[in-house]
Scaffold this motif. Structure first.
Motif, mmCIF file in Angstrom:
data_model
loop_
_atom_site.group_PDB
_atom_site.id
_atom_site.type_symbol
_atom_site.label_atom_id
_atom_site.label_comp_id
_atom_site.label_asym_id
_atom_site.label_seq_id
_atom_site.Cartn_x
_atom_site.Cartn_y
_atom_site.Cartn_z
ATOM 1 N N ALA A 15 0.824 -1.203 0.000
ATOM 2 C CA ALA A 15 0.000 0.000 0.000
ATOM 3 C C ALA A 15 0.867 1.265 0.000
ATOM 4 O O ALA A 15 0.683 2.151 -0.851
ATOM 5 N N HIS A 45 4.996 -10.670 -0.548
ATOM 6 C CA HIS A 45 4.532 -11.846 0.210
ATOM 7 C C HIS A 45 4.079 -13.007 -0.673
ATOM 8 O O HIS A 45 4.356 -14.166 -0.354
ATOM 9 N N VAL A 79 7.791 3.818 13.352
ATOM 10 C CA VAL A 79 6.949 4.835 13.982
ATOM 11 C C VAL A 79 6.337 4.252 15.246
ATOM 12 O O VAL A 79 5.823 3.127 15.242
ATOM 13 N N ASP A 302 -3.747 -3.454 4.871
ATOM 14 C CA ASP A 302 -4.207 -4.425 5.878
ATOM 15 C C ASP A 302 -4.512 -3.806 7.243
ATOM 16 O O ASP A 302 -5.203 -4.420 8.057
ATOM 17 N N ALA A 329 -3.025 -8.129 -1.220
ATOM 18 C CA ALA A 329 -2.150 -7.195 -1.920
ATOM 19 C C ALA A 329 -2.930 -6.469 -3.019
ATOM 20 O O ALA A 329 -2.743 -5.265 -3.239
HETATM 21 C C1 LIG Z 1 2.742 -15.579 2.922
HETATM 22 C C2 LIG Z 1 1.755 -14.561 2.367
HETATM 23 C C3 LIG Z 1 1.257 -14.751 1.079
HETATM 24 C C4 LIG Z 1 0.350 -13.832 0.536
HETATM 25 N N1 LIG Z 1 -0.122 -14.037 -0.727
HETATM 26 C C5 LIG Z 1 -0.972 -13.121 -1.263
HETATM 27 C C6 LIG Z 1 -1.439 -13.312 -2.603
HETATM 28 O O1 LIG Z 1 -1.102 -14.298 -3.268
HETATM 29 N N2 LIG Z 1 -2.251 -12.360 -3.126
HETATM 30 C C7 LIG Z 1 -2.636 -11.259 -2.401
HETATM 31 O O2 LIG Z 1 -3.374 -10.410 -2.929
HETATM 32 N N3 LIG Z 1 -2.225 -11.070 -1.137
HETATM 33 C C8 LIG Z 1 -1.401 -11.970 -0.559
HETATM 34 N N4 LIG Z 1 -0.969 -11.796 0.739
HETATM 35 C C9 LIG Z 1 -1.470 -10.640 1.513
HETATM 36 C C10 LIG Z 1 -0.690 -9.383 1.157
HETATM 37 O O3 LIG Z 1 0.696 -9.611 1.239
HETATM 38 C C11 LIG Z 1 -1.089 -8.258 2.098
HETATM 39 O O4 LIG Z 1 -2.479 -8.078 2.016
HETATM 40 C C12 LIG Z 1 -0.378 -6.969 1.697
HETATM 41 O O5 LIG Z 1 1.006 -7.106 1.922
HETATM 42 C C13 LIG Z 1 -0.916 -5.773 2.480
HETATM 43 O O6 LIG Z 1 -0.169 -4.652 2.137
HETATM 44 P P1 LIG Z 1 0.124 -3.510 3.236
HETATM 45 O O7 LIG Z 1 0.922 -2.480 2.544
HETATM 46 O O8 LIG Z 1 -1.129 -3.113 3.915
HETATM 47 O O9 LIG Z 1 0.977 -4.254 4.344
HETATM 48 P P2 LIG Z 1 2.458 -4.834 4.224
HETATM 49 O O10 LIG Z 1 2.757 -5.230 2.850
HETATM 50 O O11 LIG Z 1 2.553 -5.859 5.300
HETATM 51 O O12 LIG Z 1 3.372 -3.592 4.575
HETATM 52 C C14 LIG Z 1 3.385 -2.979 5.835
HETATM 53 C C15 LIG Z 1 4.678 -2.206 5.946
HETATM 54 O O13 LIG Z 1 4.660 -1.390 7.100
HETATM 55 C C16 LIG Z 1 5.914 -1.509 7.759
HETATM 56 N N5 LIG Z 1 5.668 -1.190 9.178
HETATM 57 C C17 LIG Z 1 4.991 -1.922 10.075
HETATM 58 N N6 LIG Z 1 4.971 -1.293 11.274
HETATM 59 C C18 LIG Z 1 5.659 -0.140 11.106
HETATM 60 C C19 LIG Z 1 5.981 0.918 11.969
HETATM 61 N N7 LIG Z 1 5.589 0.950 13.272
HETATM 62 N N8 LIG Z 1 6.705 1.958 11.476
HETATM 63 C C20 LIG Z 1 7.119 1.967 10.185
HETATM 64 N N9 LIG Z 1 6.827 0.973 9.326
HETATM 65 C C21 LIG Z 1 6.100 -0.063 9.782
HETATM 66 C C22 LIG Z 1 6.324 -2.945 7.512
HETATM 67 O O14 LIG Z 1 7.720 -3.131 7.689
HETATM 68 C C23 LIG Z 1 5.898 -3.116 6.079
HETATM 69 O O15 LIG Z 1 6.888 -2.655 5.178
HETATM 70 C C24 LIG Z 1 -0.070 -12.696 1.305
HETATM 71 C C25 LIG Z 1 0.452 -12.505 2.592
HETATM 72 C C26 LIG Z 1 1.360 -13.433 3.125
HETATM 73 C C27 LIG Z 1 1.908 -13.195 4.517
#
Ligand SMILES: Cc1cc2nc3c(=O)[nH]c(=O)nc-3n(C[C@H](O)[C@H](O)[C@H](O)COP(=O)(O)OP(=O)(O)OC[C@H]3O[C@@H](n4cnc5c(N)ncnc54)[C@H](O)[C@@H]3O)c2cc1C
Length: 454
Positions: A15, A45, A79, A302, A329
Motif C-alpha cells: 500500500a 509476500h 513509527v 491491511d 495485496a
Molecule cells: C505468505 C503470504 C502470502 C500472501 N499471498 C498473497 C497473494 O497471493 N495475493 C494477495 O493479494 N495477497 C497476498 N498476501 C497478503 C498481502 O501480502 C497483504 O495483504 C499486503 O502485503 C498488504 O499490504 P500492506 O501495505 O497493507 O501491508 P504490508 O505489505 O505488510 O506492509 C506494511 C509495511 O509497514 C511496515 N511497518 C509496520 N509497522 C511499522 C511501523 N511501526 N513503522 C514503520 N513501518 C512499519 C512494515 O515493515 C511493512 O513494510 C499474502 C500474505 C502473506 C503473509
C-alpha cells in the motif's frame, strides 16, 4: 521545504510504496512525500513460498524502497507514536528518535502474524509473513533432511522428515506444493534418506481448500497436491502444537519437528498507540479512505477497515456492495491508487471519491507447473494457471532489473536442480564456538544402533 508540507506515509509495503509512487506523478500543490518504514525493503509476500521451495533467491522477493522512489524522501524507522497537536510522527531510527512533521498522514503499516491462535504455536511453529521467516523455514527444512542422514532411530527419522503445514488457504497450498517438489528434488543429494522418510501434510479446518475460490478449483488444488504426495487433511482442526508435533482436536497426534503456520494475522501493535477509532483491530475509515475526526489523516492496506463501494458482483462471484475490502495485496494496491487521486483532489480543492474496487480474481500455485486461478470470472487450472501466476507477479515486480533477474532464475530452475545451499551466516569470531544450530537432545530415547552406511 518545511515539514508542514509533508505527506507522511507510515509503512513501505504494497500500500505505502504504491501510494508514494503514484503521488510522485500527480500535482500536489507544493507538498512532498515522505515514506517512513521500519525496513529498507518492501516484501512481495505472494512469492515467499517460492523462497521456501528455492525457486527464487530471498533477495529477489524484496525490493529496496529507495530504488522504487524517485522524488519522495525515504526514512528508515519504526513509527511509535503520533502527536496530533504538534502534527508530528515519532520514529525510532538508526540515529535515535526522529520527529517528522506532517500536513497529511497516511497509515499503511499492515498487520502481523498471529501466533496465539492455538496453544504452542508461538513456541513451536514457524510463521510465514516476513522474508526472514521464509529463509528460516528453508534452512530448517535443509537442516532436518541433513540430520535424518545422521540419525539411526527410525521414529526420530520419520518425525524429522515430516513437515506439517497448518492452513489450506493460498499460502498453505503454495507452501505445501513448493515443499513437496523441493523435497523430491533435493533427496538425491541425501543418499541415506529413504523415499518414504520425507512427507508433507497439509491441515485445513474447513471441508475444502482455498475457500476464496470456487469449490471446483479447491478440488483441483486438492487433486494436484495429492498427486505430488501431499497428505491433505480437510475438516481437521489443530488443538495444540508442541515439541513432539501437532495434536488434533480429535485426539490424534502427528509427530513432526517442523510445523509451518500460514493462518491468522493480528493487528500491528501501533494501531493502539495512534489515537484513532478501531474496529476489530483495524483503523476505521470513511468511504474516501480518510480517518473520521482526524483532519488530514488517511488509512489503507491491511491495517485499515475499508468499506468497498463497488456495487457489482466481483470476479469471484461475491457481491461486493457494502462488503469490507479483504486484506490482500490486490486491494492494498487498489486502495493506494484511489487514495493518491483523493489526496490530489483534496489538495486541489476538489471533492474526493468513495473507494470502490471489483476484484480481478485470485490465483495460487500448487507446485511446479501447476496452479488454479479465477480471472475476470474465468476459471483456469494446471499449466495455464501457473504461467498466469508467474506472468502476473513478474509484472508486479518493481524495476526492470529485478524482473529480468527473477525471469532468469525461474528459467534456470526449469532446467537445473534446486539449490540446497544452507547459509549459516557464520562470522569468523564464531568459527570455533559451539554450533548455534546444534540439535537439542531428541524427544524420543536415542537408539543404541550405530549409524549404518548405505
Ligand atoms: C505468505 C503470504 C502470502 C500472501 N499471498 C498473497 C497473494 O497471493 N495475493 C494477495 O493479494 N495477497 C497476498 N498476501 C497478503 C498481502 O501480502 C497483504 O495483504 C499486503 O502485503 C498488504 O499490504 P500492506 O501495505 O497493507 O501491508 P504490508 O505489505 O505488510 O506492509 C506494511 C509495511 O509497514 C511496515 N511497518 C509496520 N509497522 C511499522 C511501523 N511501526 N513503522 C514503520 N513501518 C512499519 C512494515 O515493515 C511493512 O513494510 C499474502 C500474505 C502473506 C503473509
Amino acid at each position: 521545504m518545511t515539514d508542514d508540507r509533508n505527506i507522511v506515509i507510515v509503512g513501505g509495503g504494497f500500500a505505502g510504496t504504491t501510494l508514494a509512487r503514484r503521488l510522485e506523478r500527480l500535482p500536489l500543490a507544493g507538498h512532498r512525500v515522505v515514506l517512513v518504514s521500519e525496513e529498507s525493503t518492501t516484501t512481495f509476500h505472494p512469492m515467499l513460498a517460492e523462497v521456501i521451495g528455492a525457486a527464487v533467491f530471498p533477495e529477489h522477493v524484496v525490493a529496496p524502497i529507495r530504488q522504487m522512489l524517485r522524488t519522495s524522501r525515504f526514512v528508515m524507522g519504526r513509527v511509535g507514536a503520533v502527536d496530533w497537536q504538534r502534527r508530528v510522527v515519532v520514529a525510532s531510527t538508526l540515529a535515535g528518535e526522529h520527529e517528522i512533521g506532517f500536513a497529511h498522514l497516511v497509515f499503511a503499516f499492515g498487520a502481523r502474524a498471529d501466533l496465539d491462535l492455538v496453544p504452542g504455536l508461538a513456541e513451536h511453529a514457524l510463521p510465514l509473513k516476513l522474508v526472514g521467516d521464509a529463509i528460516f523455514i528453508r534452512n530448517r527444512v535443509l537442516q532436518r533432511v541433513a540430520r535424518i542422514e545422521l540419525e539411526s532411530d527410525r521414529l526420530l527419522r520419520r518425525r524429522l522428515g515430516h513437515f506439517v503445514i497448518v492452513g489450506g488457504g493460498f499460502s498453505g497450498v503454495e507452501v505445501a506444493g513448493q515443499l513437496a517438489d523441493f523435497l523430491r528434488g533435493v533427496r538425491r543429494y541425501y543418499p541415506r534418506v529413504d523415499d518414504g522418510e520425507l512427507r508433507v501434510t497439509l491441515l485445513e479446518s474447513a471441508g475444502r481448500l482455498l475457500s476464496e475460490l470456487p469449490p471446483s478449483l479447491g478440488r483441483t488444488a486438492l487433486a494436484s497436491l495429492m498427486q505430488r504426495g501431499v497428505d491433505v487433511r480437510l475438516g481437521t482442526r489443530v488443538a495444540a502444537v508442541d515439541s513432539a508435533g501437532v495434536r488434533l482436536v480429535d485426539g490424534t497426534t502427528l509427530a513432526s519437528e517442523t510445523v509451518v503456520c500460514t493462518i491468522g494475522t493480528r493487528p500491528n501493535p501501533l494501531v493502539e498507540r495512534i489515537g484513532v477509532a478501531l474496529a476489530r483491530g483495524r483503523i476505521v475509515t470513511d468511504a474516501d479512505l480518510s480517518i473520521p475526526e482526524r483532519n488530514g489523516a488517511w488509512a489503507i492496506g491491511d491495517c485499515a477497515r475499508i468499506a468497498n463501494g463497488a456495487a457489482a458482483a466481483d470476479a469471484l462471484g461475491r457481491t461486493a456492495a457494502a462488503a469490507f475490502a479483504p486484506p490482500t495485496a490486490q486491494f492494498a494496491v487498489a486502495e493506494a491508487n484511489a487514495l493518491a487521486l483523493n489526496l490530489a483532489a483534496h489538495l486541489a480543492g476538489r471533492p474526493t471519491q468513495p473507494f470502490r474496487h471489483v476484484s480481478k480474481g485470485a490465483m495460487a500455485t500448487t507446485g511446479h507447473l501447476r496452479g488454479v486461478a479465477v480471472l475476470f470470472g474465468m476459471r483456469v487450472s494446471g499449466l495455464p494457471a501457473w504461467l498466469l501466476w508467474r506472468a502476473y507477479y513478474l509484472l508486479q515486480m518493481p524495476t526492470l532489473g529485478r524482473k529480468v533477474r527473477i525471469w532468469v532464475e525461474w528459467t534456470w530452475a526449469m532446467f537445473f536442480a534446486a539449490d540446497i545451499t544452507h547459509l549459516r551466516f557464520l562470522r569468523s569470531y564464531e568459527a570455533d564456538a559451539p554450533r548455534r544450530d546444534a540439535s537439542p537432545p531428541p524427544a524420543t530415547a536415542p537408539s543404541a544402533n550405530p549409524i549404518t552406511t548405505h
